[in-house]
Enzyme design. Structure first.
Site, PDB file in Angstrom:
ATOM      1  N   TYR A 154      -1.793  -0.349  11.048  1.00 53.05           N
ATOM      2  CA  TYR A 154      -1.963  -1.036   9.752  1.00 53.05           C
ATOM      3  C   TYR A 154      -0.752  -0.781   8.852  1.00 53.05           C
ATOM      4  CZ  TYR A 154      -3.328  -1.535   4.848  1.00 53.05           C
ATOM      5  OH  TYR A 154      -3.334  -1.842   3.504  1.00 53.05           O
ATOM      6  N   THR A 213       0.819  -1.208   0.000  1.00 58.73           N
ATOM      7  CA  THR A 213       0.000   0.000   0.000  1.00 58.73           C
ATOM      8  C   THR A 213       0.857   1.264   0.000  1.00 58.73           C
ATOM      9  OG1 THR A 213      -1.525   1.268   1.402  1.00 58.73           O
ATOM     10  CG2 THR A 213      -0.085  -0.259   2.527  1.00 58.73           C
ATOM     11  N   ASP A 214       0.273   2.360  -0.476  1.00 63.25           N
ATOM     12  CA  ASP A 214       0.998   3.644  -0.417  1.00 63.25           C
ATOM     13  C   ASP A 214       1.091   4.173   1.018  1.00 63.25           C
ATOM     14  OD1 ASP A 214      -1.655   4.393  -0.055  1.00 63.25           O
ATOM     15  OD2 ASP A 214      -1.698   5.886  -1.658  1.00 63.25           O
ATOM     16  N   GLU A 215       0.300   3.588   1.931  1.00 57.73           N
ATOM     17  CA  GLU A 215       0.290   4.111   3.308  1.00 57.73           C
ATOM     18  C   GLU A 215       1.622   3.923   4.021  1.00 57.73           C
ATOM     19  OE1 GLU A 215      -3.065   3.456   5.755  1.00 57.73           O
ATOM     20  OE2 GLU A 215      -4.476   3.653   4.107  1.00 57.73           O
ATOM     21  N   LYS A 228       2.168  -3.292   7.352  1.00 53.56           N
ATOM     22  CA  LYS A 228       2.426  -3.483   5.911  1.00 53.56           C
ATOM     23  C   LYS A 228       3.884  -3.117   5.593  1.00 53.56           C
ATOM     24  CE  LYS A 228      -0.025  -4.533   3.002  1.00 53.56           C
ATOM     25  NZ  LYS A 228      -0.430  -5.881   2.478  1.00 53.56           N
ATOM     26  N   ASN A 273      -5.557   4.134  -2.841  1.00 51.42           N
ATOM     27  CA  ASN A 273      -6.904   3.670  -2.456  1.00 51.42           C
ATOM     28  C   ASN A 273      -7.676   3.091  -3.631  1.00 51.42           C
ATOM     29  OD1 ASN A 273      -6.137   5.653  -0.326  1.00 51.42           O
ATOM     30  ND2 ASN A 273      -8.180   5.139   0.431  1.00 51.42           N
TER      31      ASN A 273
HETATM   32  P1  NAD Z   1      -9.825  -7.107   2.255  1.00 58.95           P
HETATM   33  O1  NAD Z   1      -9.830  -6.810   3.714  1.00 58.95           O
HETATM   34  O2  NAD Z   1     -11.040  -6.813   1.441  1.00 58.95           O
HETATM   35  O3  NAD Z   1      -9.502  -8.657   2.028  1.00 58.95           O
HETATM   36  C1  NAD Z   1      -8.496  -9.318   2.745  1.00 58.95           C
HETATM   37  C2  NAD Z   1      -8.657 -10.816   2.498  1.00 58.95           C
HETATM   38  O4  NAD Z   1      -7.618 -11.486   3.228  1.00 58.95           O
HETATM   39  C3  NAD Z   1      -9.989 -11.390   3.007  1.00 58.95           C
HETATM   40  O5  NAD Z   1     -10.529 -12.269   2.061  1.00 58.95           O
HETATM   41  C4  NAD Z   1      -9.601 -12.119   4.274  1.00 58.95           C
HETATM   42  O6  NAD Z   1     -10.448 -13.233   4.570  1.00 58.95           O
HETATM   43  C5  NAD Z   1      -8.180 -12.559   3.952  1.00 58.95           C
HETATM   44  N1  NAD Z   1      -7.386 -12.768   5.172  1.00 58.95           N
HETATM   45  C6  NAD Z   1      -7.255 -11.928   6.224  1.00 58.95           C
HETATM   46  N2  NAD Z   1      -6.474 -12.487   7.180  1.00 58.95           N
HETATM   47  C7  NAD Z   1      -6.097 -13.692   6.684  1.00 58.95           C
HETATM   48  C8  NAD Z   1      -5.276 -14.732   7.194  1.00 58.95           C
HETATM   49  N3  NAD Z   1      -4.710 -14.648   8.416  1.00 58.95           N
HETATM   50  N4  NAD Z   1      -5.067 -15.834   6.435  1.00 58.95           N
HETATM   51  C9  NAD Z   1      -5.652 -15.930   5.195  1.00 58.95           C
HETATM   52  N5  NAD Z   1      -6.453 -14.991   4.681  1.00 58.95           N
HETATM   53  C10 NAD Z   1      -6.671 -13.882   5.419  1.00 58.95           C
HETATM   54  O7  NAD Z   1      -8.549  -6.373   1.692  1.00 58.95           O
HETATM   55  P2  NAD Z   1      -8.332  -5.624   0.280  1.00 58.95           P
HETATM   56  O8  NAD Z   1      -8.814  -4.234   0.401  1.00 58.95           O
HETATM   57  O9  NAD Z   1      -8.814  -6.485  -0.797  1.00 58.95           O
HETATM   58  O10 NAD Z   1      -6.744  -5.572   0.250  1.00 58.95           O
HETATM   59  C11 NAD Z   1      -5.989  -6.639  -0.286  1.00 58.95           C
HETATM   60  C12 NAD Z   1      -4.513  -6.321  -0.190  1.00 58.95           C
HETATM   61  O11 NAD Z   1      -4.232  -5.141  -0.921  1.00 58.95           O
HETATM   62  C13 NAD Z   1      -4.017  -6.061   1.237  1.00 58.95           C
HETATM   63  O12 NAD Z   1      -2.746  -6.618   1.366  1.00 58.95           O
HETATM   64  C14 NAD Z   1      -3.962  -4.557   1.346  1.00 58.95           C
HETATM   65  O13 NAD Z   1      -2.991  -4.153   2.267  1.00 58.95           O
HETATM   66  C15 NAD Z   1      -3.603  -4.178  -0.076  1.00 58.95           C
HETATM   67  N6  NAD Z   1      -4.060  -2.864  -0.539  1.00 58.95           N
HETATM   68  C16 NAD Z   1      -5.362  -2.498  -0.408  1.00 58.95           C
HETATM   69  C17 NAD Z   1      -5.788  -1.274  -0.899  1.00 58.95           C
HETATM   70  C18 NAD Z   1      -7.223  -0.821  -0.817  1.00 58.95           C
HETATM   71  O14 NAD Z   1      -7.518   0.334  -1.129  1.00 58.95           O
HETATM   72  N7  NAD Z   1      -8.158  -1.672  -0.424  1.00 58.95           N
HETATM   73  C19 NAD Z   1      -4.857  -0.416  -1.521  1.00 58.95           C
HETATM   74  C20 NAD Z   1      -3.517  -0.825  -1.618  1.00 58.95           C
HETATM   75  C21 NAD Z   1      -3.132  -2.057  -1.137  1.00 58.95           C
HETATM   76  O1  DAU Z   2      -4.097   4.050   0.473  1.00 59.72           O
HETATM   77  C1  DAU Z   2      -4.333   2.676   0.394  1.00 59.72           C
HETATM   78  C2  DAU Z   2      -5.169   2.244   1.582  1.00 59.72           C
HETATM   79  O2  DAU Z   2      -6.476   2.757   1.362  1.00 59.72           O
HETATM   80  C3  DAU Z   2      -5.198   0.731   1.771  1.00 59.72           C
HETATM   81  O3  DAU Z   2      -3.914   0.280   2.072  1.00 59.72           O
HETATM   82  C4  DAU Z   2      -6.152   0.356   2.909  1.00 59.72           C
HETATM   83  O4  DAU Z   2      -6.257  -1.052   3.005  1.00 59.72           O
HETATM   84  C5  DAU Z   2      -7.510   0.945   2.586  1.00 59.72           C
HETATM   85  O5  DAU Z   2      -8.397   0.672   3.666  1.00 59.72           O
HETATM   86  C6  DAU Z   2      -7.413   2.449   2.354  1.00 59.72           C
HETATM   87  O6  DAU Z   2      -7.079   3.145   3.583  1.00 59.72           O
HETATM   88  P1  DAU Z   2      -7.796   4.517   4.005  1.00 59.72           P
HETATM   89  O7  DAU Z   2      -7.666   4.661   5.453  1.00 59.72           O
HETATM   90  O8  DAU Z   2      -7.356   5.635   3.150  1.00 59.72           O
HETATM   91  O9  DAU Z   2      -9.324   4.149   3.556  1.00 59.72           O
HETATM   92  P2  DAU Z   2     -10.729   4.439   4.270  1.00 59.72           P
HETATM   93  O10 DAU Z   2     -11.774   4.076   3.284  1.00 59.72           O
HETATM   94  O11 DAU Z   2     -10.807   3.830   5.623  1.00 59.72           O
HETATM   95  O12 DAU Z   2     -10.731   6.010   4.452  1.00 59.72           O
HETATM   96  C7  DAU Z   2     -10.595   6.879   3.331  1.00 59.72           C
HETATM   97  C8  DAU Z   2     -10.621   8.299   3.874  1.00 59.72           C
HETATM   98  O13 DAU Z   2     -11.941   8.567   4.368  1.00 59.72           O
HETATM   99  C9  DAU Z   2      -9.682   8.529   5.032  1.00 59.72           C
HETATM  100  O14 DAU Z   2      -9.167   9.857   4.961  1.00 59.72           O
HETATM  101  C10 DAU Z   2     -10.566   8.395   6.268  1.00 59.72           C
HETATM  102  C11 DAU Z   2     -11.911   8.910   5.766  1.00 59.72           C
HETATM  103  N1  DAU Z   2     -13.105   8.301   6.401  1.00 59.72           N
HETATM  104  C12 DAU Z   2     -13.183   6.942   6.419  1.00 59.72           C
HETATM  105  C13 DAU Z   2     -14.258   6.315   7.009  1.00 59.72           C
HETATM  106  C14 DAU Z   2     -14.352   4.802   7.064  1.00 59.72           C
HETATM  107  C15 DAU Z   2     -14.113   9.093   6.911  1.00 59.72           C
HETATM  108  O15 DAU Z   2     -14.042  10.328   6.861  1.00 59.72           O
HETATM  109  N2  DAU Z   2     -15.186   8.476   7.500  1.00 59.72           N
HETATM  110  C16 DAU Z   2     -15.294   7.109   7.586  1.00 59.72           C
HETATM  111  O16 DAU Z   2     -16.300   6.630   8.161  1.00 59.72           O
END
Ligand code: NAD
Ligand code: DAU
Length: 349
Positions: A156, A131-133, A160, A185
Site C-alpha cells: 500500500y 499518507t504518512d506511511e 502511494k 491516521n
Molecule cells: P477509502 O478506502 O474509504 O475510500 C476510497 C474510495 O476510492 C472509495 O470510495 C472507492 O470506491 C474509491 N476507489 C477505489 N478505487 C477506485 C478506482 N479505481 N477508481 C475510482 N474510485 C476508486 O479510503 P480513505 O480512507 O477515505 O482514503 C482516501 C485517501 O486518503 C486515500 O488516497 C488514502 O491513501 C488517503 N489517506 C487515508 C488515510 C486514512 O487514515 N484513512 C490517511 C492518510 C491518507
Molecule cells: O497512517 C495513515 C494510514 O492509516 C492510511 O494511509 C491508511 O489508508 C489507513 O488504513 C491507516 O493505515 P493503518 O495500517 O495504520 O490503519 P489500520 O486501521 O489498518 O491499523 C491501525 C493499527 O492497528 C495498525 O498498527 C495495525 C493495528 N490493527 C489493525 C487492525 C485492522 C490491529 O491491531 N488489528 C486489526 O484488526
C-alpha cells in the site's frame, strides 16, 4: 462556475471532503468521481446528493479513456484526488490491485489533466492526497517531516509513494500545478469497518473478539476526519504549488492503549458492566512488515497556513462512537456480503 473533480468521494475521507465543499461553496460544481468499490458508498452522501452543485460520476480511474472523457465533459479547474485502495492488510494479499488504482489510476488522472489543461495551466490545481506511511517507520523518537526520506514498507505505502513521485514528476517535467499532503491516521463517521477503530467498535457491539496484532505496542497518530477535510479545503485554496504539507494531530497512541480507552467508552455507552469489552481483547498474529510507529510533525501547515486540529481525541472518539451506535443500518449494510468473506479470510471465523 468553478468545477472540481473529487475522486474517491464516496469513501471515508472523500465523502467528508465532498460534503464540505458542496455545502461551503455553492458557486463550485463538485463532481464526485468514484468506481464504488467495496469501500465506496453513496449512502455516505445522501444528505447532500440532491444539491444543485453536486454530481456523481461512476468512473474507474484505471480506465484511461473514461478519465479522459470526464475531463473533456467537465473541463475542471481542479482535481482533489483521494481515490485509492487504502487498506494495508488488503495490499498484502493483493498488491496488484494497489498498483492499478493507486499508481496507474493516478497517472491516468495526471495525463488527462496535462492534456486538458495544456492551453492554460495558470488557474489549475492537481491536489494529491497522500499518507504518512510513505515515510516508513519511526523508532521511539522523532517525527515525520516533509523532508523525511521516503521508505515505504507495505505494498500500500509503496503504491502511494509511487503516486506521490509521479505527481511531483509531472510538476517538474510538464509544469503541472500540484500540491501534495501526507496525513496521519484518520478516524470518524463513515470509516469502513476493516480499519482498527470502526472494526473494534463493530466487534464490541457484537461481542466478538478484538484482534490486536502482535504485542499491541504499535503507535499511530490519530486525526478526526473532519479536521482532515478542513485541512484539505485550506490547502486546496491556499497551499503553494509544488509544496508538500504534512497533516497530523500531534496525537500519538499505542494501539493497545487506544483499544482500552475504546473498550471503556463503549461499555459506558452500551450500559454494560465495566471491563466487559476488555475481556474481548485477543492478541493475534502480527501484520507482516508492520510499521512500529508513525508520528507527524504538522508545524509547516500550522505556521504557513494556520491550520490546527479543532477537535480533541476525547471529543472525536465520543462523536465517532455515537455515530456508529446511531447508524447501525449503515454498519449492517456495509458488513453484509463481501465483508463477511474478507473477515473470515483475514481473521478466521
Ligand atoms: P477509502 O478506502 O474509504 O475510500 C476510497 C474510495 O476510492 C472509495 O470510495 C472507492 O470506491 C474509491 N476507489 C477505489 N478505487 C477506485 C478506482 N479505481 N477508481 C475510482 N474510485 C476508486 O479510503 P480513505 O480512507 O477515505 O482514503 C482516501 C485517501 O486518503 C486515500 O488516497 C488514502 O491513501 C488517503 N489517506 C487515508 C488515510 C486514512 O487514515 N484513512 C490517511 C492518510 C491518507
Ligand atoms: O497512517 C495513515 C494510514 O492509516 C492510511 O494511509 C491508511 O489508508 C489507513 O488504513 C491507516 O493505515 P493503518 O495500517 O495504520 O490503519 P489500520 O486501521 O489498518 O491499523 C491501525 C493499527 O492497528 C495498525 O498498527 C495495525 C493495528 N490493527 C489493525 C487492525 C485492522 C490491529 O491491531 N488489528 C486489526 O484488526
Amino acid at each position: 462556475m468553478k468545477t472540481i473533480l473529487i475522486t474517491g468521494g464516496a469513501g471515508f475521507i472523500g465523502s467528508h471532503v465532498v460534503r464540505r465543499f458542496v455545502k461551503r461553496y455553492s458557486d463550485y460544481r463538485i463532481i464526485n468521481v468514484d468506481a464504488l468499490t467495496y469501500a465506496g458508498n453513496l449512502e455516505n452522501l445522501k444528505d447532500i446528493d440532491q444539491r444543485p452543485n453536486y454530481q456523481f460520476e461512476k468512473v474507474d480511474i484505471v480506465d484511461a479513456n473514461a478519465v479522459n472523457a470526464l475531463f473533456e465533459k467537465y473541463n475542471p479547474e481542479g482535481v482533489i484526488h483521494l481515490a485509492a485502495e487504502s487498506h494495508v492488510d488488503r495490499s498484502i494479499t493483493d498488491p496488484l490491485a494497489f498498483v492499478r488504482t493507486n499508481v496507474l489510476g493516478t497517472v491516468n488522472l495526471l495525463n488527462a489533466a496535462k492534456a486538458n489543461w495544456a492551453d492554460n495551466l495558470g488557474n489549475k490545481r492537481f491536489y494529491h492526497i497522500s499518507t504518512d506511511e510513505v515515510y516508513g517507520t519511526l523508532g521511539e523518537e522523532g517525527l515525520f517531516m516533509e523532508t523525511t526520506a521516503y521508505q515505504p514498507n507495505s505494498p500500500y505505502s509503496a503504491s502511494k509513494a509511487s503516486s506521490d513521485h509521479f505527481v511531483r514528476a509531472y510538476g517538474e517535467t510538464y509544469e503541472l500545478p500540484y500540491v501534495v499532503t501526507n496525513c496521519s491516521n484518520n478516524y470518524g463517521p463513515n470509516h469502513f469497518p476493516e480499519k482498527l477503530i470502526p472494526l473494534f467498535i463493530n466487534n464490541i457491539v457484537n461481542m466478538k473478539p478484538l484482534p490486536v496484532y502482535g504485542d499491541g505496542n504499535y503507535t499511530r497518530d490519530w486525526l478526526y476526519v473532519i479536521d482532515h477535510a478542513r485541512a484539505i479545503d485550506l490547502v486546496y485554496h491556499e497551499g503553494l504549488n509544488g509544496e508538500t504539507y504534512n497533516i497530523g494531530g500531534f496525537n500519538e497512541w499505542k494501539n493497545i492503549d487506544l483499544v482500552k480507552v475504546l473498550c471503556k467508552l463503549m461499555d459506558e455507552k452500551l450500559g454494560r458492566p465495566e471491563g466487559t469489552s476488555l475481556g474481548l481483547i485477543t492478541y493475534v498474529k502480527d501484520r507482516p512488515g508492520h510499521d512500529r510507529r508513525y508520528a507527524i510533525d504538522a508545524t509547516k501547515i500550522n505556521e504557513e497556513l494556520g491550520w490546527e486540529p479543532s477537535v480533541t481525541f476525547e471529543e472525536g472518539l465520543a462523536e465517532t462512537i455515537d455515530w456508529y451506535l446511531s447508524n447501525d443500518e449503515w454498519l449492517q449494510n456495509v458488513t453484509s456480503g463481501e465483508y463477511q468473506q474478507y473477515y473470515n479470510d483475514q481473521y478466521g471465523k
